[in-house]
Scaffold this active site. Sequence first.
Site, mmCIF file in Angstrom:
data_model
loop_
_atom_site.group_PDB
_atom_site.id
_atom_site.type_symbol
_atom_site.label_atom_id
_atom_site.label_comp_id
_atom_site.label_asym_id
_atom_site.label_seq_id
_atom_site.Cartn_x
_atom_site.Cartn_y
_atom_site.Cartn_z
ATOM 1 N N LYS A 138 0.811 -1.216 0.000
ATOM 2 C CA LYS A 138 0.000 0.000 0.000
ATOM 3 C C LYS A 138 0.842 1.262 0.000
ATOM 4 O O LYS A 138 0.350 2.346 -0.324
ATOM 5 C CB LYS A 138 -0.944 0.019 1.205
ATOM 6 C CG LYS A 138 -0.236 0.093 2.553
ATOM 7 C CD LYS A 138 -1.237 0.103 3.696
ATOM 8 C CE LYS A 138 -0.533 0.179 5.047
ATOM 9 N NZ LYS A 138 -1.500 0.184 6.166
ATOM 10 N N HIS A 157 44.915 -8.398 14.287
ATOM 11 C CA HIS A 157 45.312 -7.446 15.323
ATOM 12 C C HIS A 157 45.695 -6.116 14.680
ATOM 13 O O HIS A 157 46.403 -6.108 13.667
ATOM 14 C CB HIS A 157 46.504 -8.001 16.103
ATOM 15 C CG HIS A 157 47.054 -7.048 17.124
ATOM 16 N ND1 HIS A 157 46.425 -6.806 18.320
ATOM 17 C CD2 HIS A 157 48.165 -6.255 17.104
ATOM 18 C CE1 HIS A 157 47.131 -5.922 19.010
ATOM 19 N NE2 HIS A 157 48.192 -5.565 18.286
#
Length: 462
Positions: free
Chosen positions: A34, A439
């Site tokens: 809609k 890391h």
Amino acid sequence: MTDFDVLVLGAGSGGYACALRAAQLGLSVGLVEKDKVGGTCLHVGCIPTKALLHAGEVADSARESEQFGVRATFDGIDMAGVNAYKDGVVTRLFKGLTGLVKGRGITVLEGSGAVTGQREVTVTAADGSTEVHTGKHLVLATGSYSRSLPGLEVDGERVLTSEHALRLDRVPASVVVLGGGVIGCEFASVWRSFGAEVTIVEALPRLVAAEDEASSKALERAFRKRKIAFRTGTPFQSVKTTDDGVAVTVEGGDVIEAELLLVAVGRGPVTDGLGFERIGVAMERGFVLTDDRCRTNVEGVYAVGDIVPGLQLAHRGFAQGIFVAEHIAGLDPRPIDESAVPRVTYSHPEIASVGLDEATARETYGDDGVETLTYDLGGNGKSQILKTQGFVKLVRRTDGPVVGVHLVGDRVGELIGEAQLIYAWEAHADDVAPLVHAHPTQNEALGEAHLALAGKPLHAHS
């Protein structure tokens, strides 16, 4: 004869995912909507709110730049500019999605849809004209709306829902946020970053009460530090408008005055008046009941997303939509494990989790059957660089697999993918500990937590 192999009512995350996957599998698809394809999440939910949260993060970074040795000035928030940025993100994603839908050959049926017969939907267009469409399979995906409380009238000016809040053209001087769940805490975080005075009112004993208690306490500490006020265990009583805004009365008679009241007490299913009961679909409190394969009690009728009891999350609906399309196509997909659906609150700091919290795990396996470990982000290099605080909390069955992962800290929502795999694969600490994490990353915190749980802590005290 039917119009489509699959007729989908609602084009939000669950509906359009089902439509795209079904079309990919060679099925003819009708998609009833809609408003705009993308639904709440794209237009008035996940995407625009996270854009606001990022704008808030930028504001905080400018305001606090000197702690990084950067000289900058914070001159305020230009809401027109913020909204243009937010709306630009939504527009680009919307254009991409509509292109995908069109490219897959999906028929978009524009208008309000209602079930009017067995696997039959009547679509009413804006001009009042109607068309009837049928499908071999009907998928209900009509989404949710912002709830209010009995007697609490939302006027869209002083008393707002999240949809109204996303359209504000100014930063309010002060706000009362009614509800300390995900939506309430995210908007409280945004407005505080923008410079507003914020007070959260929550009837339950803690903020984000669906999360692990340790995560709630960490967020509450962070909010106190940011001077976000909150009252937990405090039911709302009434609100009245004043010359300057609103006066909110809570249990005990205290009155909190502010410019605006945001009502963030959860979302309800959009099912009323759509004809589901007409064909005998089993309902409970407005929700559509399904089995673990998203099937309703009516043959050939499925339901996905926020109208199905459980977590009201876009990615849950998305996964259910894909599942239903594959089920209809005969692929026999694996049912979705609700506990394996990741959950993220995108406040500052963020909260992310997957699996069981500690309390639920102890209820399930007994106190002797559960172990927990908390790894503080103070030992994580990237978290120190970002100047964020928080933790990784692991919940496991005693000498068994990890059954819950809980994260607190800036950007930890980006870590929940690996946590989901750990939970879903029923990994033990010894399975995860040997994995190499780059890391310096916050991802290392997951590895370090599992190293500690495996009995070999490095950047953590045993």
